[in-house]
Design a protein around this motif. Structure first.
Motif, short mmCIF file in Angstrom:
data_model
loop_
_atom_site.label_atom_id
_atom_site.label_comp_id
_atom_site.label_asym_id
_atom_site.label_seq_id
_atom_site.Cartn_x
_atom_site.Cartn_y
_atom_site.Cartn_z
N VAL A 191 0.87 -1.17 0.00
CA VAL A 191 0.00 0.00 0.00
C VAL A 191 0.90 1.22 0.00
CG1 VAL A 191 -1.75 1.30 1.25
CG2 VAL A 191 -1.82 -1.20 1.28
N PHE A 192 0.77 2.06 -1.01
CA PHE A 192 1.51 3.31 -1.13
C PHE A 192 0.53 4.45 -0.85
CE2 PHE A 192 3.53 0.22 -3.83
CZ PHE A 192 4.90 0.46 -3.72
N ILE A 193 0.91 5.38 0.00
CA ILE A 193 0.07 6.53 0.35
C ILE A 193 0.91 7.77 0.09
CG2 ILE A 193 -1.24 7.67 2.19
CD1 ILE A 193 -1.27 4.76 3.51
N TYR A 194 0.45 8.65 -0.83
CA TYR A 194 1.28 9.77 -1.27
C TYR A 194 0.43 10.81 -1.98
CZ TYR A 194 0.83 7.20 -5.63
OH TYR A 194 0.31 6.55 -6.73
N THR A 195 1.01 11.99 -2.21
CA THR A 195 0.30 13.05 -2.93
C THR A 195 0.84 13.25 -4.34
OG1 THR A 195 1.78 14.80 -2.18
CG2 THR A 195 -0.16 14.31 -0.79
N ALA A 196 2.04 12.80 -4.62
CA ALA A 196 2.71 13.04 -5.91
C ALA A 196 2.79 14.53 -6.22
CB ALA A 196 2.01 12.28 -7.05
N TYR B 90 -1.17 -7.20 -15.07
CA TYR B 90 -0.11 -7.32 -16.07
C TYR B 90 0.83 -8.44 -15.68
CZ TYR B 90 1.59 -3.97 -12.57
OH TYR B 90 1.88 -3.34 -11.40
N GLU B 91 1.55 -8.92 -16.68
CA GLU B 91 2.58 -9.94 -16.48
C GLU B 91 3.94 -9.27 -16.65
OE1 GLU B 91 1.70 -13.08 -15.69
OE2 GLU B 91 -0.43 -12.66 -15.98
N ILE B 92 4.85 -9.59 -15.75
CA ILE B 92 6.20 -9.06 -15.82
C ILE B 92 7.17 -10.24 -15.90
CG2 ILE B 92 7.98 -7.70 -14.65
CD1 ILE B 92 5.79 -6.27 -13.12
N VAL B 93 8.02 -10.24 -16.91
CA VAL B 93 9.04 -11.27 -17.02
C VAL B 93 10.36 -10.66 -16.54
CG1 VAL B 93 10.29 -12.84 -18.55
CG2 VAL B 93 7.85 -12.37 -18.95
N LEU B 94 10.89 -11.24 -15.47
CA LEU B 94 12.17 -10.82 -14.89
C LEU B 94 13.20 -11.91 -15.12
CD1 LEU B 94 10.69 -9.68 -11.46
CD2 LEU B 94 11.31 -8.20 -13.36
N ASP B 95 14.45 -11.63 -14.84
CA ASP B 95 15.48 -12.67 -14.95
C ASP B 95 15.16 -13.84 -14.02
OD1 ASP B 95 16.89 -11.21 -16.82
OD2 ASP B 95 18.21 -10.29 -15.34
N GLU B 96 14.56 -13.56 -12.87
CA GLU B 96 14.27 -14.58 -11.86
C GLU B 96 13.02 -15.40 -12.18
OE1 GLU B 96 14.25 -11.18 -10.99
OE2 GLU B 96 16.39 -11.12 -10.59
N GLY B 97 12.18 -14.94 -13.11
CA GLY B 97 10.94 -15.64 -13.44
C GLY B 97 9.84 -14.67 -13.81
N SER B 98 8.64 -15.20 -13.95
CA SER B 98 7.50 -14.38 -14.37
C SER B 98 6.56 -14.12 -13.21
CB SER B 98 6.72 -15.09 -15.48
OG SER B 98 7.53 -15.22 -16.63
N LEU B 99 6.11 -12.88 -13.12
CA LEU B 99 5.17 -12.46 -12.08
C LEU B 99 3.86 -12.01 -12.71
CD1 LEU B 99 7.44 -10.19 -9.83
CD2 LEU B 99 6.78 -12.57 -9.40
N THR B 100 2.79 -12.25 -11.99
CA THR B 100 1.51 -11.62 -12.29
C THR B 100 1.35 -10.52 -11.27
OG1 THR B 100 0.59 -13.69 -13.10
CG2 THR B 100 -0.98 -11.98 -12.45
N SER B 101 1.05 -9.32 -11.72
CA SER B 101 0.91 -8.17 -10.82
C SER B 101 -0.37 -7.42 -11.13
CB SER B 101 2.10 -7.22 -10.97
OG SER B 101 3.27 -7.81 -10.50
N TYR B 102 -0.84 -6.72 -10.11
CA TYR B 102 -2.04 -5.89 -10.23
C TYR B 102 -1.76 -4.57 -9.54
CZ TYR B 102 -4.00 -10.51 -10.99
OH TYR B 102 -4.25 -11.77 -11.46
N THR B 103 -2.19 -3.48 -10.16
CA THR B 103 -2.07 -2.16 -9.55
C THR B 103 -3.46 -1.55 -9.45
OG1 THR B 103 0.18 -1.81 -10.34
CG2 THR B 103 -1.10 0.16 -9.81
N PHE C 265 -3.27 9.98 -2.90
CA PHE C 265 -3.43 8.83 -3.77
C PHE C 265 -3.13 7.61 -2.92
CE2 PHE C 265 -2.01 12.04 -6.93
CZ PHE C 265 -3.14 12.03 -7.73
N VAL C 266 -3.90 6.56 -3.10
CA VAL C 266 -3.61 5.29 -2.46
C VAL C 266 -3.46 4.28 -3.58
CG1 VAL C 266 -4.44 3.47 -0.93
CG2 VAL C 266 -4.88 5.87 -0.37
N LYS C 267 -2.29 3.66 -3.63
CA LYS C 267 -1.99 2.68 -4.67
C LYS C 267 -1.74 1.34 -4.00
CE LYS C 267 2.08 2.88 -6.59
NZ LYS C 267 3.19 3.37 -7.40
N LEU C 268 -2.42 0.31 -4.47
CA LEU C 268 -2.15 -1.05 -4.03
C LEU C 268 -1.41 -1.74 -5.16
CD1 LEU C 268 -5.71 -2.12 -2.77
CD2 LEU C 268 -3.99 -0.77 -1.57
N ARG C 269 -0.40 -2.51 -4.80
CA ARG C 269 0.29 -3.32 -5.80
C ARG C 269 0.44 -4.71 -5.20
NH1 ARG C 269 4.71 -0.51 -8.23
NH2 ARG C 269 3.11 0.15 -9.68
#
Length: 188
Positions: A67-72, A133-146, A155-159
């Protein structure tokens, strides 16, 4: 007599400290030590005030919810997902995700679906604009949601990210969003 009780007292204090909750003053909420089976993994305050703070929960697998909490730097951020400033900020955040491959932080990034979606949860707690989204890294593939919303002039951002194909983690993602939105909304 004093020597024998001291180790017990120290152990009791150490156990209590690991199960503490954290108060977030910008939103006036207390964040729990566990969300959707993920254990509290830490808090990071960014040096630039407008970047705010990040709270994270994690379990082995790896599954991580943040959870990110910020004003940008924005002066007025309305609650919810409909305000143009919230929509523009969400587009900017997803644009930054897409740039991860361009700047070498990922091999590739593939957005899911044709566009963002808006949650429609019932009951107490904020709604979010979100994208997977799907992210392919050197360590493997992740499924992520923002997920992004406006809340109490922030702003409140969940990742949430987990190993691609982890069925339990996909269920944990939905639970994480449902549980943390209730915390953010001050629901009882």
């Amino acid at each position: 007599m004093m020597r024998s009780t001291l180790p017990v007292l120290i152990l009791a204090v150490a156990v209590t400290a690991t199960h503490a909750t954290t108060f977030e003053p910008a939103l006036g909420v207390t964040l729990p030590d566990e969300v959707a089976g993920l254990s509290f993994a830490g808090k990071k305050e960014f040096p630039q005030k407008e970047l705010g703070v990040n709270y994270a929960w994690q379990r082995n697998g790896p599954t991580r919810g943040s959870v990110f909490i910020y004003t940008a730097g924005a002066k007025a951020i309305p609650d919810g997902t409909e305000a143009p400033i919230v929509r523009r900020h969400f587009d900017q955040v997803i644009g930054e995700v897409q740039q991860m491959a361009t700047i070498g932080r990922a091999r590739s990034v593939t957005l899911s679906g044709s566009s963002e979606q808006v949650t429609h949860y019932s009951g107490c707690g904020p709604q979010f604009i979100w994208r997977g989204y799907e992210i392919v890294l050197d360590e493997g593939s992740l499924t992520s949601y923002t997920y992004v919303t406006g809340l109490k002039n922030n702003f409140v951002k969940l990742r949430i990210s987990h190993l691609k194909g982890d069925a339990q983690a996909a269920k944990d993602t939905e639970r994480f969003v449902q549980e943390i939105r209730k915390v953010l909304g001050g629901c009882k």
